[in-house]
Enzyme design. Structure first.
Site, PDB file in Angstrom:
ATOM      1  N   GLU A  17      -0.034  66.748  -0.426  1.00 27.13           N
ATOM      2  CA  GLU A  17      -1.278  66.877   0.365  1.00 27.13           C
ATOM      3  C   GLU A  17      -1.498  68.361   0.692  1.00 27.13           C
ATOM      4  O   GLU A  17      -1.710  68.742   1.842  1.00 27.13           O
ATOM      5  CB  GLU A  17      -1.160  66.073   1.665  1.00 27.13           C
ATOM      6  CG  GLU A  17      -0.780  64.614   1.419  1.00 27.13           C
ATOM      7  CD  GLU A  17      -0.687  63.798   2.699  1.00 27.13           C
ATOM      8  OE1 GLU A  17      -1.416  62.805   2.796  1.00 27.13           O
ATOM      9  OE2 GLU A  17       0.118  64.142   3.568  1.00 27.13           O
TER      10      GLU A  17
ATOM     11  N   CYS B 245      -4.257  58.713   9.845  1.00 24.89           N
ATOM     12  CA  CYS B 245      -4.418  59.947  10.615  1.00 24.89           C
ATOM     13  C   CYS B 245      -5.883  60.357  10.732  1.00 24.89           C
ATOM     14  O   CYS B 245      -6.304  60.899  11.759  1.00 24.89           O
ATOM     15  CB  CYS B 245      -3.612  61.066   9.968  1.00 24.89           C
ATOM     16  SG  CYS B 245      -3.853  61.221   8.200  1.00 24.89           S
TER      17      CYS B 245
END
Ligand code: FUB
Ligand code: ZN
Length: 672
Positions: A344, A440
Site C-alpha cells: 500500500e 480504515c
C-alpha cells in the site's frame, strides 16, 4: 522563523459551513454515514464484511468483569492476504474472542471522532446517548492500569508492546486520543478524554528517552500527531514530549524493530524492510518519500505539529523537503498518493500508473492533515492547492453520493472486466463496497467530512488565512474581541467569492489564497486595504471600519493539463480540470473502450449542468474521435490511416464517478 506564533487549528465549533457542496455532505454524514457506520461496527449490515469492532470491546468488558484467566496466554493472529487478521475460526465461544484486524478498535475511535465533530455543530440527544453508551463500554474495557487495546486484552496481555512493528497498539492509542479530543471538544464530556490520557500515561511510562524505558516507536504512525492533539487540549507537555520522542527515535540504529524481529535481519546494510515504516533513516535525513503511504503522511503531519510547537526549524525543513518529494514526483492529479498495492505504498519517482494505482482514501486524507499543518507554520498556497485537490477529488471519490458505499483504492482508470479477471488488479473494486473487513477508509472519510471547515482557515497573531473558499463563517478572537468573518461562494462551480467583514472592527490582516488553477482574479475592495501578494496569498490589512464587505472573483475556466513526460503512463494524454475539480470520462456517457477515445483540445469545451444521483454538477463536453477497429485486419497490421468516428466526449467530476452503475472510467485521455 517563529513557528510558535501560529496558533492551534480552529475548532469545529468556531466554523460554520453553509456551503451547499459541503453542507450537504455534512448532512449526509449525520443522516446516513454515521448511523450506517454505527450499524457496521455492530455487524448489523446484511451481506457486508463483518467488523467485530464493538464485539471486541464488549468481549473485553466481559473478560474484565469475569476476571477470567483468559488474556494471559498470547494467541497469534493469522496472516491473510489482507494483513494481520484474527479470523473467527473458533466460533464455539464467540463472545470471548477477538476478531478482525489487530487495529479494529480504531474504527470506533474514528467514528466517535466524527460524532464529536457533529455534536459540536449540531446537538443531537439521541446520537449523544448512543455515543455515551458506547464510550461506557470502551472505558469498561480499559484495564485498571490504563492499558486499552482489545486485541491484547483478549489475546494475551503478556505480549503487549512486543510487536510494535505490526500490531498497531500505538496506532490505536493515536485514534483513541483523536476521538477523545474531538468528543470532548464537541460535548464537553471528559470520560473518553480521561481514558485516552490514562492510556497515554501508561504508554509514556513505558516509552521515552529516560534510561530504562523502551526505545520503540509506532509501526503505524499516528500517535505522533494524536499526542500533539492531546497536548493541545490538556496543556500537558509530557504528551508533546512523547510525540517528539517517537519522531526522533524512528530510524536510529540499531533498528528497534530488529530487536523485536531478529529473524528478519538479512544483512547489515539491508534497510529496505524499514522503508515500509519510514524507519530506514532518522526522519530529518530522509531524502525520498517511501513505504506505506498512509503511515508516511501521518508521520509527516506529526512532524509538522512538533516542529511548530517546539519551534524546530530543522524538523520543519525535513517536512518541506518531503512535501516536495511527494507532490513533485509521487502524487496523482486527483490528490491520490501510493502507486502500488504492494505494501500500500509509494513506489519510485514518476511511477504513477492509472489503472493499478492504490491511492487509498486514507492516504489522501493524511495528505490533507499534513497540508493544513504545513499551512499552520508557513502559509504558502502550494500546500493549500494540494489540500483542495485532494479534498474535492481523491477523498470524495471514496464514497458513493448516497454515503452508503466506499472505495478503498481510487485509481484513475478502471476497466471492470480487468477488475474481475485480472489478479494484478484484484485490489481495485469496480463498484464501491458496503464495508470492508479492513475498514480504515469509511470512518476516516466520516471524520474528514464532519470537520471539513477546519481546513478552510488558519490564523496567526492578527491574521486570518483563507485557504478554501467554503461558504460559511469563521469566528476568531483578536486582541480580546470576538470577530466574525462570513464567506459566500458557490465553490467548486464558480470562482465568485464575497467576504463580509461587518463584524470585524479590529485591526486584522486577511490573507486570501489565489488558487493555482485561477487564470487571474479581480478584487473589489478599497485600495487602502489591498496589499502585496506573497507565497500565493493576497494580503488585505486594515481596521475594517470603512468597509462591510468586498468581493474577489477568481477566473474559473477549464484547464487542459499534461504531465511531465517522465510519467510513462500519461505520455500523449491530457486531463481536464475546472477549478478544483478533476474530470473523467465514464462509459455510461461515452460507450465502452474509453481507451479508443481521442480528445481534440483545439475545439471549444461546453459546460452544462447535469444531475448525477440528484447532485447537480457541471459536466463538460469536448470534441474528439473514436478510433475504430479495422475489419479483418487482425491483432497486428501494417500502419495505415485510422478509421475514425467523430464523437462528443462527455466528462463528469471524478469524485462523482460510479454513481450510475458499474462501468469504465478514465481520467487521462488520449490527445488527438
Ligand atoms: O494498518 C491500518 C490501516 O489499514 C492502514 O492505514 C491502511 O493502509 C490499511 O492497511
Ligand atoms: Zn484506508
Amino acid at each position: 522563523m517563529d513557528m510558535k506564533k501560529f496558533t492551534s487549528p480552529f475548532l469545529v465549533k468556531d466554523i460554520r459551513v453553509e456551503d451547499k457542496f459541503w453542507k450537504e455532505r455534512i448532512e449526509l454524514a449525520r443522516n446516513e454515514v454515521i448511523p450506517y457506520q454505527w450499524a457496521a461496527l455492530n455487524d448489523e449490515i446484511p451481506e457486508a464484511a463483518p467488523s467485530f469492532c464493538m464485539h471486541n470491546f464488549k468481549a473485553a468488558v466481559k473478560l474484565n468483569n469475569e476476571k477470567t484467566a483468559k488474556g494471559t496466554a498470547f494467541k497469534e493472529p493469522v496472516f491473510t492476504p489482507r494483513g494481520v487478521e484474527a479470523l473467527p475460526e473458533d466460533l464455539r465461544n464467540p463472545d470471548d474472542n477477538f476478531y478482525g484486524f489487530v487495529f479494529q478498535d480504531s474504527d470506533f475511535y474514528k467514528w466517535i471522532e466524527a460524532v464529536g465533530y457533529l455534536l459540536a455543530i449540531h446537538p443531537d440527544a439521541e446520537l449523544e446517548k448512543t455515543a455515551d453508551a458506547a464510550i461506557d463500554i470502551v472505558c469498561e474495557a480499559q484495564q485498571e492500569d490504563g492499558y486499552l487495546d482489545t486485541f491484547y486484552i483478549l489475546n494475551g496481555k503478556d505480549k503487549i508492546f512486543t510487536n510494535l512493528r505490526d500490531f498497531h497498539e500505538l496506532y490505536c492509542l493515536g485514534h483513541l486520543c483523536e476521538g477523545a479530543v474531538a468528543y470532548y471538544q464537541g460535548t464537553g464530556k471528559r470520560k473518553l478524554l480521561d481514558a485516552a490520557c490514562k492510556f497515554a500515561d501508561y504508554v509514556g511510562d513505558y516509552f521515552g528517552p529516560e534510561e530504562g524505558k523502551c526505545k520503540g516507536y509506532p509501526g503505524h504512525e499516528l500517535a505522533e500527531l494524536a499526542l500533539v492533539r492531546l497536548y493541545e487540549v490538556t496543556g500537558e507537555e509530557k504528551y508533546l514530549n512523547l510525540s517528539k520522542f517517537f519522531i526522533d527515535e524512528r530510524g536510529k540504529r540499531p533498528y528497534y524493530f530488529d530487536k523485536e524481529h531478529p529473524q528478519d535481519i538479512k544483512n547489515d546494510i539491508d534497510d529496505l524492510r524499514y522503508q515500509y515504516h519510514q524507519a530506514h533513516l532518522p526522519v530529518r535525513e530522509q531524502d525520498e518519500a517511501v513505504g506505506h503511504s498512509v503511515r508516511a503522511v501521518y508521520l509527516y503531519a506529526g512532524m509538522a505539529d512538533v516542529a511548530r510547537l517546539t519551534n524546530d526549524e530543522e524538523l520543519f525543513k525535513a517536512c518541506e523537503i518531503l512535501w516536495h518529494l511527494v507532490t513533485d514526483k509521487k502524487y496523482y492529479i486527483t490528490g491520490g498518493i501510493g502507486s502500488t498495492h504492494i505494501g500500500e505504498a509509494f513506489s519510485y519517482n514518476y511511477d504513477l500508473p492509472n489503472d493499478t494505482a492504490y491511492a487509498e482514501t486514507c492516504a489522501s486524507i493524511g495528505l490533507v492533515f499534513w497540508a493544513r499543518r504545513m499551512l499552520e507554520i508557513s502559509p504558502n498556497s502550494k500546500y493549500a492547492d494540494v489540500m483542495e485537490r485532494a479534498l474535492y477529488n481523491g477523498i470524495l471519490s471514496g464514497m458513493d453520493l448516497d454515503g452508503k458505499a466506499f472505495f478503498y483504492v481510487n485509481p484513475l482508470e478502471v476497466n471492470p472486466e480487468a477488475c474481475h479477471e485480472d489478479e494484478r488488479i484484484a485490489h481495485v473494486k469496480s463498484v464501491r463496497q458496503k464495508w470492508f473487513g479492513c475498514a480504515c477508509c469509511p470512518p476516516n472519510l466520516a471524520r474528514m467530512l464532519t470537520s471539513v471547515g477546519t481546513y478552510a482557515y488558519t490564523e496567526s497573531e492578527n491574521s486570518l488565512f483563507v485557504h478554501l473558499y467554503m461558504a460559511g463563517a469563521v469566528k476568531m478572537n483578536v486582541d480580546g474581541n470576538d470577530i466574525n468573518i462570513k464567506v459566500s461562494s458557490n465553490f467548486p462551480w464558480s470562482g465568485e467569492v464575497k467576504i463580509d467583514v461587518s463584524e470585524v472592527n479590529s485591526e486584522l490582516t486577511l490573507a486570501l489564497r489565489i488558487p493555482a488553477w485561477s487564470k487571474g482574479y479581480t478584487i473589489d475592495a478599497p485600495d487602502a486595504y489591498v496589499g502585496e501578494v506573497k507565497d500565493g496569498y493576497l494580503y488585505l490589512k486594515g481596521d475594517w471600519t470603512s468597509v462591510s464587505n468586498f468581493a474577489i472573483s477568481f477566473k474559473m475556466e477549464t484547464q487542459i493539463i499534461q504531465t511531465n513526460p517522465l510519467v510513462r503512463d500519461n505520455v500523449g494524454k491530457v486531463a481536464i480540470l475546472r477549478g478544483p475539480i478533476v474530470y473523467c470520462a465514464e462509459e455510461v456517457d461515452n460507450g465502452k473502450n474509453l481507451h479508443n477515445l481521442y480528445v481534440d483540445i483545439t475545439k471549444p469545451i461546453r459546460e452544462d449542468k447535469t444531475l448525477i444521483d440528484n447532485e447537480e454538477v457541471i459536466s463538460l463536453t469536448l470534441s474528439g474521435y473514436r478510433q475504430m477497429p479495422i475489419d479483418g485486419s487482425g491483432l497486428y497490421y501494417e500502419v495505415r490511416d485510422d478509421v475514425r468516428e467523430e464523437v462528443s466526449l462527455k466528462l463528469v467530476p471524478y469524485y462523482a464517478w460510479c454513481n450510475r452503475g458499474e462501468n469504465e472510467m478514465m481520467v487521462w485521455l488520449r490527445k488527438a
